[in-house]
Design an enzyme around this catalytic site. Structure first.
Site, short mmCIF file in Angstrom:
data_model
loop_
_atom_site.label_atom_id
_atom_site.label_comp_id
_atom_site.label_asym_id
_atom_site.label_seq_id
_atom_site.Cartn_x
_atom_site.Cartn_y
_atom_site.Cartn_z
N ASP A 295 -2.88 -7.70 2.07
CA ASP A 295 -3.80 -6.74 2.69
C ASP A 295 -4.29 -5.66 1.72
O ASP A 295 -4.66 -4.58 2.15
CB ASP A 295 -3.10 -6.07 3.90
CG ASP A 295 -1.79 -5.39 3.51
OD1 ASP A 295 -1.32 -5.60 2.38
OD2 ASP A 295 -1.24 -4.66 4.35
N ARG B 261 1.98 -7.45 9.06
CA ARG B 261 1.78 -6.05 9.48
C ARG B 261 0.50 -5.94 10.31
O ARG B 261 0.42 -6.57 11.35
CB ARG B 261 1.75 -5.09 8.28
CG ARG B 261 2.06 -3.66 8.68
CD ARG B 261 2.11 -2.77 7.47
NE ARG B 261 3.30 -2.96 6.68
CZ ARG B 261 4.47 -2.39 6.94
NH1 ARG B 261 4.61 -1.60 7.96
NH2 ARG B 261 5.51 -2.60 6.17
N ASP C 100 0.81 -1.23 0.00
CA ASP C 100 0.00 0.00 0.00
C ASP C 100 0.84 1.28 0.00
O ASP C 100 0.49 2.25 -0.67
CB ASP C 100 -1.05 0.00 1.11
CG ASP C 100 -0.49 -0.29 2.48
OD1 ASP C 100 0.74 -0.50 2.58
OD2 ASP C 100 -1.25 -0.30 3.44
N ASP D 178 1.70 -9.69 2.69
CA ASP D 178 0.64 -9.48 3.70
C ASP D 178 -0.77 -9.76 3.18
O ASP D 178 -1.69 -9.94 3.98
CB ASP D 178 0.69 -8.03 4.21
CG ASP D 178 2.02 -7.70 4.86
OD1 ASP D 178 2.73 -8.63 5.27
OD2 ASP D 178 2.36 -6.50 4.95
O1 F6P Z 1 4.80 -5.66 4.36
C1 F6P Z 1 5.61 -6.79 4.40
C2 F6P Z 1 6.26 -6.95 5.75
O2 F6P Z 1 7.06 -8.12 5.73
C3 F6P Z 1 5.29 -7.01 6.94
O3 F6P Z 1 4.69 -8.26 7.08
C4 F6P Z 1 6.18 -6.62 8.08
O4 F6P Z 1 5.44 -6.03 9.11
C5 F6P Z 1 7.10 -5.60 7.44
O5 F6P Z 1 7.08 -5.84 6.05
C6 F6P Z 1 8.52 -5.66 7.92
O6 F6P Z 1 9.22 -4.63 7.30
P1 F6P Z 1 10.81 -4.47 7.32
O7 F6P Z 1 11.38 -5.54 6.46
O8 F6P Z 1 11.05 -3.11 6.78
O9 F6P Z 1 11.22 -4.65 8.74
#
Ligand code: F6P
Length: 328
Positions: free
Chosen positions: A135, A177, A108, A133
């Site tokens: 979502d 997320r 998103d 996700d």
């Molecule tokens: O949006 C994908 C995701 O893997 C989520 O499930 C998770 O909350 C987030 O990204 C983690 O982000 P980063 O890799 O920036 O820590």
């Protein structure tokens, strides 16, 4: 906005990477060539647009990428693109490369960027839902979700072996997320004792009752899946609460974390990404701008990006009901 003649398109991946992003990029590049377009890869998402890290793609650029996890264009969450100055730099670089339109692959946040850019500079963009996700409104499934669920289930199966050997209760945290889609699917697919998701709060009392009933039924192990974004905290916090109330239980916590983002994409994700990549290019050529392309009931559907990012994708009540029946 009236249709413009598109000759050069840029493709980028942005936000958290997802298995199948490479397959999506490949499909965009191949479809671009098929329709006699020039295709440019923009590296590290919007960061590459701002820093002019933009390279012309040829057929060698996409050789043997379909089956690889991650994204060979790399990804980033760009803070600078959120500023008007950052977007101006990005626009200037697109213009200096002669790029008329964009295909943005991401979640998103990435699609929000594409929408803003269209509003400010009129750069036509089609978004592809690329996130583990799941979502995003406007598609039944996002690219990477299927692979992430498979990865999670394989990992949970392994934990099940040791949980059963030691009669332990495991709290396993999965990504997603603020959404519980991975948790629900991984939970059903791994015979979880309970699935805790942000969308539907399960009171601790209910969880305790479930565990007691399973004890009576002589279940040898208990796996509780916890979605990371829950208001009552992640697996560690919930395990701590339960440990205080049930001190005789041998409780362990595993956070699956980023391993859910890696690995070769499943057959499903490769196919989904390929279909969406081609459809995105065709959409642009047919004047579909500021939209996300998704699949609903097996049909390609274009949804205004604004709806895709603002409208809530609801968890499937039937899946929750089924999960409950199976875990008692
Ligand atoms: O949006 C994908 C995701 O893997 C989520 O499930 C998770 O909350 C987030 O990204 C983690 O982000 P980063 O890799 O920036 O820590």
């Amino acid at each position: 906005m009236e249709n413009i003649t598109i000759k050069k398109i840029g493709v980028l991946t942005s936000g958290g990477d997802a298995p199948g992003m490479n397959a999506a990029i490949r499909a965009v590049v191949r479809a671009g060539f098929y329709y006699n377009l020039e295709v440019f890869g923009i590296y590290r998402g919007y960061e590459g647009m701002i820093n002019n890290d933009i390279r012309k793609m040829d057929s060698r650029s996409i050789a043997h990428v379909l089956e690889r996890g991650g994204t060979f264009l790399k990804s980033a969450r760009s803070e600078e693109f959120k500023t008007p100055e950052g977007r101006k730099k990005a626009y200037d670089n697109l213009k200096s490369n002669g790029i008329d339109a964009l295909v943005v692959i991401g979640g998103d946040g990435s699609l929000t960027g594409a929408h803003l850019f269209y509003k400010e500079y009129g750069i036509p963009a089609v978004g592809l839902p690329g996130t583990i996700d799941n979502d995003l409104f406007g598609t039944d499934l996002t690219i990477g979700f299927d692979t992430a669920c498979n990865t999670a289930i394989q990992a949970i199966d392994k934990i099940r072996d040791t949980a059963t050997s030691h009669d332990r209760l495991f709290f396993i945290e999965v990504m997603g997320r603020d959404a519980g889609f991975i948790a629900i699917n991984a939970g059903i697919g791994s015979a979880a004792a309970a699935i805790l998701i942000p969308e539907k709060k399960m009171p601790v009392e209910m969880l305790l009752e479930r565990l007691k009933n399973r004890e009576k039924a002589k279940k040898e192990s208990n796996i509780v899946i916890v979605a990371e974004g829950g208001k009552s905290g992640g697996a560690t916090e919930i395990a701590e609460k339960v440990r205080k109330i049930l001190p005789t239980y041998d409780i362990k916590v595993t956070i699956l974390g980023h391993l859910q983002r890696g690995g070769a994409p499943s057959a499903f994700d490769r196919t989904l990404a390929s279909k969406l990549g081609v459809s995105a290019v065709e959409g642009l050529l047919h004047g579909k701008y500021d939209v996300m392309v998704g699949v609903i009931n097996n049909k390609i559907v274009f949804t205004p990006i604004k709806r895709a990012i603002v409208d809530d994708k609801k968890v499937d009540e039937d899946e929750l009901r089924i999960a409950n029946i199976l875990s008692t």
